[in-house]
Design a protein around this motif. Structure first.
Motif, PDB file in Angstrom:
ATOM      1  N   TRP A  37      24.376  -4.871 -45.436  1.00 27.76           N
ATOM      2  CA  TRP A  37      24.865  -6.069 -46.115  1.00 27.76           C
ATOM      3  C   TRP A  37      26.300  -5.952 -46.632  1.00 27.76           C
ATOM      4  N   VAL A  38      26.740  -4.757 -47.030  1.00 26.96           N
ATOM      5  CA  VAL A  38      28.113  -4.614 -47.527  1.00 26.96           C
ATOM      6  C   VAL A  38      29.110  -4.884 -46.401  1.00 26.96           C
ATOM      7  N   LYS A  39      28.841  -4.379 -45.213  1.00 33.23           N
ATOM      8  CA  LYS A  39      29.715  -4.656 -44.070  1.00 33.23           C
ATOM      9  C   LYS A  39      29.704  -6.142 -43.722  1.00 33.23           C
ATOM     10  N   ASP A  40      28.521  -6.768 -43.832  1.00 34.97           N
ATOM     11  CA  ASP A  40      28.442  -8.209 -43.563  1.00 34.97           C
ATOM     12  C   ASP A  40      29.269  -9.004 -44.573  1.00 34.97           C
ATOM     13  N   TYR A  88      23.443   2.077 -58.922  1.00 35.88           N
ATOM     14  CA  TYR A  88      23.516   1.833 -57.486  1.00 35.88           C
ATOM     15  C   TYR A  88      24.958   2.045 -57.033  1.00 35.88           C
ATOM     16  N   LEU A  89      25.155   2.917 -56.053  1.00 36.45           N
ATOM     17  CA  LEU A  89      26.490   3.220 -55.543  1.00 36.45           C
ATOM     18  C   LEU A  89      26.587   2.847 -54.065  1.00 36.45           C
ATOM     19  N   TYR A  90      27.765   2.361 -53.665  1.00 39.56           N
ATOM     20  CA  TYR A  90      28.017   1.985 -52.275  1.00 39.56           C
ATOM     21  C   TYR A  90      29.359   2.602 -51.862  1.00 39.56           C
ATOM     22  N   ASP A  96      34.778  -1.282 -50.767  1.00 44.86           N
ATOM     23  CA  ASP A  96      36.015  -2.030 -50.516  1.00 44.86           C
ATOM     24  C   ASP A  96      35.818  -3.544 -50.511  1.00 44.86           C
ATOM     25  N   ILE A  97      34.985  -4.035 -51.430  1.00 45.44           N
ATOM     26  CA  ILE A  97      34.856  -5.482 -51.603  1.00 45.44           C
ATOM     27  C   ILE A  97      34.960  -5.785 -53.097  1.00 45.44           C
ATOM     28  N   SER A  98      35.338  -7.011 -53.402  1.00 44.61           N
ATOM     29  CA  SER A  98      35.488  -7.438 -54.785  1.00 44.61           C
ATOM     30  C   SER A  98      34.778  -8.783 -54.979  1.00 44.61           C
ATOM     31  N   PRO A  99      34.024  -8.938 -56.059  1.00 43.05           N
ATOM     32  CA  PRO A  99      33.718  -7.948 -57.089  1.00 43.05           C
ATOM     33  C   PRO A  99      32.943  -6.742 -56.518  1.00 43.05           C
ATOM     34  N   SER A 100      33.037  -5.616 -57.206  1.00 41.54           N
ATOM     35  CA  SER A 100      32.379  -4.399 -56.747  1.00 41.54           C
ATOM     36  C   SER A 100      30.857  -4.573 -56.751  1.00 41.54           C
ATOM     37  N   PRO A 101      30.195  -4.067 -55.708  1.00 37.95           N
ATOM     38  CA  PRO A 101      28.736  -4.132 -55.681  1.00 37.95           C
ATOM     39  C   PRO A 101      28.076  -3.063 -56.552  1.00 37.95           C
ATOM     40  N   ASN A 122      28.013  -6.231 -63.676  1.00 42.63           N
ATOM     41  CA  ASN A 122      27.768  -7.262 -62.672  1.00 42.63           C
ATOM     42  C   ASN A 122      26.695  -6.782 -61.713  1.00 42.63           C
ATOM     43  N   LEU A 123      25.960  -7.736 -61.139  1.00 40.69           N
ATOM     44  CA  LEU A 123      24.824  -7.406 -60.289  1.00 40.69           C
ATOM     45  C   LEU A 123      25.195  -7.514 -58.813  1.00 40.69           C
ATOM     46  N   PHE A 124      25.273  -6.395 -58.117  1.00 41.47           N
ATOM     47  CA  PHE A 124      25.420  -6.346 -56.663  1.00 41.47           C
ATOM     48  C   PHE A 124      26.526  -7.259 -56.124  1.00 41.47           C
TER      49      PHE A 124
END
Length: 266
Positions: A103-106, A137-139, A143-148, A172-174
């Motif tokens: 999902w992060v790549k998506d 939870y770490l990802y 490299d996305i904002s807001p941070s997951p 913040n949540l995910f």
């Protein structure tokens, strides 16, 4: 007189033989009693195996779809997973767990893994077992904002087969903007079935996303688990939600599905 002379020695011999047999029987009874007493004392005095100060457990597994709170984290694809858990006899524990994700790549990021770090304390109060802790939870390389990246604190109570748990986001949540103080509450259970050593696992949960009401939803699942021994186990679950607002590469990530999982613990 001859008969009397013959009878007297026979009677004397019989009495001596009887006395000898009685003495033997008494000796056998005495020895048996002593042996039984010795065994009983040995069993009573046998020291119990001391409780270990801590346990360290590992697990590795795979699922046909990584569903978390009803939402696919792997875009409906299989995922590899594994973890390490340290538990102290006082009730304190720490652990880490990881899974492949999509999902992060998506969402335009770079991470293809989720790494969770957690710690807490388990204790009992009457018939209820409590569990309080914190989970991060770490990802990596998201490299996305807001941070997951997300941190939650949680408290759970288990009574018999049922567990009620409340998780509260202190960040913040995910990746949802301005979503601090979001929460997830869920009720789950584990019932041992009388067939083939199966366990029935029903679950229902509610995810509230603060300041993002359209992203709040309810999820539920019905699962079966089987422990095959020697560390091997398997699960099969039907998972569904009431939302279609979570989309990845054009796919509804909250759509109903069946999830098969296998795990080896050692």
């Amino acid at each position: 007189m001859a008969r009397l002379l013959l009878i007297k020695p026979a009677a004397s011999f019989s009495n001596k033989r009887t006395e000898h047999l009685v003495k033997k029987l008494k000796l056998v009874v005495l020895l048996s009693s002593l042996a039984a007493s010795g065994v009983a004392m040995a069993q009573a005095e046998a020291p119990k195996a001391p409780e270990p100060d801590y346990t360290l457990a590992y697990n590795i597994g795979a699922v046909t779809d990584y569903r978390y709170r009803g939402i696919s984290q792997s875009r409906g694809r299989p995922a590899l997973q594994g973890g390490i858990d340290f538990a102290h006899k006082t009730g304190f524990y720490v652990g880490t767990w990881a899974s492949t994700i999509q999902w992060v790549k998506d969402a335009g990021g770079s991470s293809d893994a989720e790494v969770d770090i957690y710690g807490g304390y388990k204790f009992t109060g009457g018939p209820i077992g409590f569990d309080v802790g914190v989970l991060r939870y770490l990802y990596p390389n998201a490299d996305i904002s807001p941070s997951p990246f997300t941190t939650e604190i949680y408290v759970a109570g288990t009574w018999g087969p049922a567990t009620l748990k409340y998780s509260h986001a202190v960040t913040n949540l995910f990746g949802f903007a301005d979503s601090k103080n979001s929460y997830y509450v869920d009720l789950s259970a584990a019932f041992e079935l009388p067939w083939w050593g199966l366990t029935f696992n029903p679950h229902i949960g509610r995810q509230n996303v603060e300041n993002n009401s359209s992203s709040s939803y309810t999820d539920w699942s019905l699962g079966l688990g089987k422990d095959f021994g020697n560390g091997f186990s398997a699960s099969l679950a039907y998972v569904d939600t009431n939302t279609s607002n979570y989309v990845g590469a054009g796919k509804n990530l909250g759509k109903a599905t069946a999830v098969l999982g296998v795990k080896y613990s050692f």
